[in-house]
Design a protein around this motif. Structure first.
Motif, PDB file in Angstrom:
ATOM      1  N   LEU A  30      12.090   2.867  -9.664  1.00 15.67           N
ATOM      2  CA  LEU A  30      12.643   3.253  -8.356  1.00 15.67           C
ATOM      3  C   LEU A  30      12.830   4.767  -8.291  1.00 15.67           C
ATOM      4  O   LEU A  30      12.516   5.401  -7.279  1.00 15.67           O
ATOM      5  N   ARG A  31      13.324   5.350  -9.388  1.00 14.10           N
ATOM      6  CA  ARG A  31      13.552   6.799  -9.368  1.00 14.10           C
ATOM      7  C   ARG A  31      12.233   7.560  -9.267  1.00 14.10           C
ATOM      8  O   ARG A  31      12.121   8.523  -8.505  1.00 14.10           O
ATOM      9  N   THR A  32      11.242   7.131 -10.010  1.00 11.53           N
ATOM     10  CA  THR A  32       9.927   7.785  -9.932  1.00 11.53           C
ATOM     11  C   THR A  32       9.378   7.718  -8.509  1.00 11.53           C
ATOM     12  O   THR A  32       8.689   8.627  -8.045  1.00 11.53           O
ATOM     13  N   SER A  33       9.716   6.645  -7.799  1.00  5.55           N
ATOM     14  CA  SER A  33       9.237   6.491  -6.415  1.00  5.55           C
ATOM     15  C   SER A  33      10.028   7.357  -5.441  1.00  5.55           C
ATOM     16  O   SER A  33       9.675   7.419  -4.261  1.00  5.55           O
ATOM     17  N   GLY A  34      11.114   7.993  -5.917  1.00 10.02           N
ATOM     18  CA  GLY A  34      11.859   8.903  -5.055  1.00 10.02           C
ATOM     19  C   GLY A  34      13.315   8.552  -4.849  1.00 10.02           C
ATOM     20  O   GLY A  34      14.023   9.280  -4.153  1.00 10.02           O
ATOM     21  N   ALA A  35      13.789   7.449  -5.431  1.00  3.82           N
ATOM     22  CA  ALA A  35      15.188   7.051  -5.209  1.00  3.82           C
ATOM     23  C   ALA A  35      16.106   7.803  -6.171  1.00  3.82           C
ATOM     24  O   ALA A  35      15.997   7.651  -7.390  1.00  3.82           O
ATOM     25  N   THR A  36      17.025   8.596  -5.627  1.00  2.00           N
ATOM     26  CA  THR A  36      17.964   9.349  -6.454  1.00  2.00           C
ATOM     27  C   THR A  36      19.327   8.667  -6.542  1.00  2.00           C
ATOM     28  O   THR A  36      20.116   9.000  -7.423  1.00  2.00           O
ATOM     29  N   THR A  37      19.619   7.740  -5.622  1.00  6.74           N
ATOM     30  CA  THR A  37      20.823   6.909  -5.700  1.00  6.74           C
ATOM     31  C   THR A  37      20.399   5.478  -5.378  1.00  6.74           C
ATOM     32  O   THR A  37      19.639   5.253  -4.439  1.00  6.74           O
ATOM     33  N   VAL A  38      20.895   4.525  -6.176  1.00  9.30           N
ATOM     34  CA  VAL A  38      20.477   3.124  -6.015  1.00  9.30           C
ATOM     35  C   VAL A  38      21.702   2.218  -6.071  1.00  9.30           C
ATOM     36  O   VAL A  38      22.529   2.336  -6.979  1.00  9.30           O
TER      37      VAL A  38
ATOM     38  N   GLN B  27       9.895   4.324  -1.976  1.00  8.15           N
ATOM     39  CA  GLN B  27       8.925   4.943  -1.043  1.00  8.15           C
ATOM     40  C   GLN B  27       8.071   3.876  -0.377  1.00  8.15           C
ATOM     41  O   GLN B  27       7.759   3.976   0.817  1.00  8.15           O
ATOM     42  N   LEU B  28       7.704   2.822  -1.128  1.00  2.57           N
ATOM     43  CA  LEU B  28       6.911   1.756  -0.497  1.00  2.57           C
ATOM     44  C   LEU B  28       7.739   1.030   0.566  1.00  2.57           C
ATOM     45  O   LEU B  28       7.220   0.682   1.631  1.00  2.57           O
ATOM     46  N   ALA B  29       9.019   0.794   0.293  1.00  7.42           N
ATOM     47  CA  ALA B  29       9.867   0.150   1.305  1.00  7.42           C
ATOM     48  C   ALA B  29       9.888   0.989   2.582  1.00  7.42           C
ATOM     49  O   ALA B  29       9.789   0.456   3.698  1.00  7.42           O
ATOM     50  N   LEU B  30       9.987   2.313   2.416  1.00  4.15           N
ATOM     51  CA  LEU B  30       9.966   3.221   3.576  1.00  4.15           C
ATOM     52  C   LEU B  30       8.642   3.072   4.340  1.00  4.15           C
ATOM     53  O   LEU B  30       8.621   2.927   5.573  1.00  4.15           O
ATOM     54  N   ALA B  31       7.555   3.089   3.585  1.00  9.93           N
ATOM     55  CA  ALA B  31       6.230   3.002   4.212  1.00  9.93           C
ATOM     56  C   ALA B  31       6.029   1.647   4.896  1.00  9.93           C
ATOM     57  O   ALA B  31       5.394   1.555   5.959  1.00  9.93           O
TER      58      ALA B  31
ATOM     59  N   ARG C 192       4.563  14.024   5.951  1.00 12.00           N
ATOM     60  CA  ARG C 192       4.188  12.695   6.446  1.00 12.00           C
ATOM     61  C   ARG C 192       3.383  11.891   5.436  1.00 12.00           C
ATOM     62  O   ARG C 192       3.165  10.689   5.618  1.00 12.00           O
ATOM     63  N   ASP C 193       2.941  12.535   4.342  1.00 11.04           N
ATOM     64  CA  ASP C 193       2.321  11.745   3.279  1.00 11.04           C
ATOM     65  C   ASP C 193       3.329  10.771   2.649  1.00 11.04           C
ATOM     66  O   ASP C 193       2.924   9.773   2.059  1.00 11.04           O
ATOM     67  N   LEU C 194       4.627  11.040   2.812  1.00 10.21           N
ATOM     68  CA  LEU C 194       5.635  10.111   2.247  1.00 10.21           C
ATOM     69  C   LEU C 194       5.579   8.748   2.941  1.00 10.21           C
ATOM     70  O   LEU C 194       5.428   7.725   2.271  1.00 10.21           O
ATOM     71  N   PRO C 195       5.686   8.673   4.297  1.00 10.48           N
ATOM     72  CA  PRO C 195       5.562   7.365   4.944  1.00 10.48           C
ATOM     73  C   PRO C 195       4.136   6.821   4.980  1.00 10.48           C
ATOM     74  O   PRO C 195       3.941   5.611   5.118  1.00 10.48           O
ATOM     75  N   TYR C 196       3.152   7.706   4.824  1.00 10.35           N
ATOM     76  CA  TYR C 196       1.746   7.310   4.981  1.00 10.35           C
ATOM     77  C   TYR C 196       1.188   6.574   3.763  1.00 10.35           C
ATOM     78  O   TYR C 196       0.440   5.603   3.878  1.00 10.35           O
ATOM     79  N   THR C 197       1.551   7.029   2.559  1.00 16.26           N
ATOM     80  CA  THR C 197       0.864   6.605   1.337  1.00 16.26           C
ATOM     81  C   THR C 197       1.255   5.187   0.916  1.00 16.26           C
ATOM     82  O   THR C 197       2.435   4.845   0.859  1.00 16.26           O
ATOM     83  N   LEU C 198       0.248   4.377   0.594  1.00 14.21           N
ATOM     84  CA  LEU C 198       0.457   3.020   0.074  1.00 14.21           C
ATOM     85  C   LEU C 198      -0.242   2.900  -1.279  1.00 14.21           C
ATOM     86  O   LEU C 198      -1.403   3.290  -1.410  1.00 14.21           O
ATOM     87  N   GLY C 199       0.461   2.402  -2.275  1.00 14.59           N
ATOM     88  CA  GLY C 199      -0.203   2.041  -3.529  1.00 14.59           C
ATOM     89  C   GLY C 199      -0.366   3.154  -4.549  1.00 14.59           C
ATOM     90  O   GLY C 199      -0.878   2.914  -5.636  1.00 14.59           O
ATOM     91  N   ALA C 200       0.040   4.365  -4.221  1.00 14.73           N
ATOM     92  CA  ALA C 200       0.119   5.459  -5.198  1.00 14.73           C
ATOM     93  C   ALA C 200       1.357   6.238  -4.816  1.00 14.73           C
ATOM     94  O   ALA C 200       1.843   6.112  -3.691  1.00 14.73           O
TER      95      ALA C 200
END
Ligand code: NIG
Ligand code: FE
Length: 401
Positions: free
Chosen positions: A134-142, A326-330, A380-388
Motif C-alpha cells: 500500500l505504501r509503495t502505491s502511495g499510501a502514507t497513512t492507512v 492508487q489503483l483504488a483511486l483509479a 493526471r498519470d496518477l488517476p490514469y495508470t492501471l497495472g503499474a
C-alpha cells in the motif's frame, strides 16, 4: 529530515486540494502550481509556491522535474488476516454469491477461524508486506481494522499486531464488530459493549469502532447500542453500511455523527440525501465492485448532492484483494464516475477526515510533509495508470521511505 530544513525544487506541478474536508463541487478545486517548490522543516510543510518566490539560503533537494501531490490516505482496510479465501474466489466465479458463502459458514467466518488461530507475531509478519505494498502505491497513512477475531482475545491480538506495526507505518487502528456468533447474539452484543469496548478504550488500542450493519451481520438496533457505547468511551464511530441492503446503517451513522459510513453500493437517493446533509464522510470502495462484480457505489450522485466522498481499497481477502491505494483511486474514476480531481481529494483530505485527521492530506503550511513524486511531469498519470505504479517516491514526514 527531522531537525533540518529542505527546499524541494524542480517540481513540474505541485497539486493539492484545500486543507480539511471538501464536499460537493469543492472536491474539484485543486490548486496546481507549475514549476513549484516546497519548504519542509521538522517534517512539516512551511511554504509552497512558485520556484521563483521560494525562500533562499536553504539546502535544496531536486525532485527531478516531476509532479508532486499529497501522500494518499487509505481510510478503510482489513490488512491483518491469516489464511486465504482462494476457494471462495473460485466458488464465486462459478456463481455462488458472497453472502451465501458467508451464510454457509465460509467467507468472513473462514478468515475468522484462520486469524483466530494466529499469534500476534504471525499476524504482524503477514500484514507487513501488505502495508508495504500500500505504501509503495502511495499510501502514507492507512486505517487497519480488526474484525476477524473468533473471540475477544483474537480481536485484541489483531489490534496488538496493528500497534506493533505502528513502529513502521502511519496506521490508524479501528475495532470492527464484524459478524455475530451463530448463537447467543444478545449476550455477544452485551459483552462487546461492557467488556471488549471498555478494554480497547482503556488500552488505547483503537481510535474508532466500526460495525458491519447488514442482514448477515448486525441489525440497526444492535449497531446503535454498540456505537453509543463506543462514544461514551471517547471512541469515534464508523459503519459498513448499505453494502448489500440499505437497512438503515447510513441513516444511523448520520444521526450519530459517525466519522464515515463505508461501502454504499446499495444506497438510494434517500441515503445520498442523508449523507449530503451530514458531516459524515461517504467512503466508497471500488475494489469491491471490481472483485465481487456488484453494483458500484453512487460516487457521482453523492458528490453532485453535496456529500464529502472518500475512497479506500478495503484491502481484505474476501471482497477486495486490492493492494494498491492508487489503483483504488483509479478505479473510483472508472467505476464510480469521479473526476480525476475529485478522486485525488477523495484519497487525501477527505480520507483524512474519514479518520478524524486534519493535519494531513494537503500540501500547505502546517500540514505533515507526506507527499508523492510521480514518474511523470503530469499529475493526471496518477488517476490514469492501471497495472503499474505511477509513483516514483513516497515521502513521509519529510523522509524518503
Ligand atoms: O468491507 N463486508 C464486510 N466486510 C468486508 C469484507 C471482509 C471479508 O470478506 O473478509 C468488506 O467488504
Ligand atoms: Fe471493509
Amino acid at each position: 529530515m527531522t531537525g533540518t530544513e529542505t527546499l524541494f525544487t524542480n517540481i513540474s506541478q505541485l497539486v493539492t486540494p484545500g486543507v480539511g474536508m471538501q464536499r460537493g463541487a469543492a472536491m474539484r478545486d485543486l490548486n496546481v502550481i507549475s514549476d513549484a517548490a516546497m519548504l519542509v522543516r521538522d517534517g512539516v510543510i512551511r511554504w509552497v509556491g512558485p520556484r521563483a518566490g521560494a525562500p533562499g539560503n536553504v539546502p535544496e533537494h531536486d525532485l527531478g522535474g516531476v509532479a508532486v501531490m499529497p501522500g494518499l490516505i487509505d481510510p478503510h482496510t482489513h490488512a491483518v488476516w491469516a489464511g486465504d479465501r482462494l476457494a471462495d474466489f473460485e466458488a464465486r466465479i462459478s456463481g455462488v454469491p458472497y453472502e451465501e458463502i458467508l451464510a454457509r459458514g465460509g467467507g468472513i467466518r473462514s478468515s475468522m477461524r484462520a486469524t483466530g488461530a494466529a499469534g500476534v507475531e504471525e499476524l504482524v509478519a503477514l500484514a507487513r508486506p501488505r502495508l508495504e505494498a500500500l505504501r509503495t502505491s502511495g499510501a502514507t497513512t492507512v486505517e487497519v481494522k480488526s474484525g476477524y477475531g473468533l473471540d475477544f482475545d483474537a480481536e485484541l491480538r489483531m489490534l496488538r499486531a496493528v500497534r506493533a506495526l505502528q513502529a513502521e507505518f502511519q496506521l490508524v487502528p479501528t475495532l470492527l464488530i464484524h459478524v455475530p456468533p451463530t448463537g447467543g447474539r444478545a449476550e455477544y452484543v452485551q459483552a462487546v459493549c461492557y467488556d471488549l469496548i471498555p478494554g480497547v478504550a482503556r488500552e488505547h488500542l483503537a481510535a474508532a469502532v466500526d460495525v458491519f450493519t447488514e442482514r448477515e451481520a448486525f441489525t440497526v438496533q444492535e449497531s446503535r447500542a454498540i456505537l453509543q457505547v463506543a462514544r461514551t468511551h471517547g471512541l469515534q464511530t464508523k459503519l459498513h453500511a448499505d453494502q448489500f441492503h440499505a437497512i438503515g446503517g447510513t441513516e444511523l451513522g448520520c444521526e450519530l455523527g459517525a466519522l464515515s459510513v463505508d461501502h454504499l453500493e446499495a444506497s438510494d437517493p434517500s441515503q445520498i440525501a442523508a449523507l449530503a446533509a451530514s458531516n459524515t464522510v461517504a467512503t466508497i470502495l471500488p475494489g469491491v465492485t471490481l472483485h465481487l462484480g456488484l453494483p458500484a457505489a453512487p460516487g457521482r450522485a453523492l458528490i453532485d448532492a453535496g456529500a464529502a466522498v472518500a475512497v479506500g481499497t478495503d484491502l481484505n481477502p474476501g471482497s477486495s484483494p486490492v493492494f494498491s491505494t492508487q489503483l483504488a483511486l483509479a478505479l473510483a474514476v472508472r467505476l464510480c464516475r469521479l473526476t480525476p480531481s475529485e478522486a485525488l481529494t477523495a484519497c487525501t483530505v477527505n480520507a483524512a477526515a474519514a479518520l478524524g485527521l486534519s493535519d494531513r492530506g494537503a500540501l500547505a503550511p502546517g500540514q505533515r510533509a507526506d507527499f508523492l513524486a510521480l514518474h511523470s511531469a503530469d499529475w493526471r498519470d496518477l488517476p490514469y495508470t492501471l497495472g503499474a505504479s505511477p509513483v516514483r517516491q513516497v515521502w513521509v514526514g519529510g523522509n524518503h521511505v
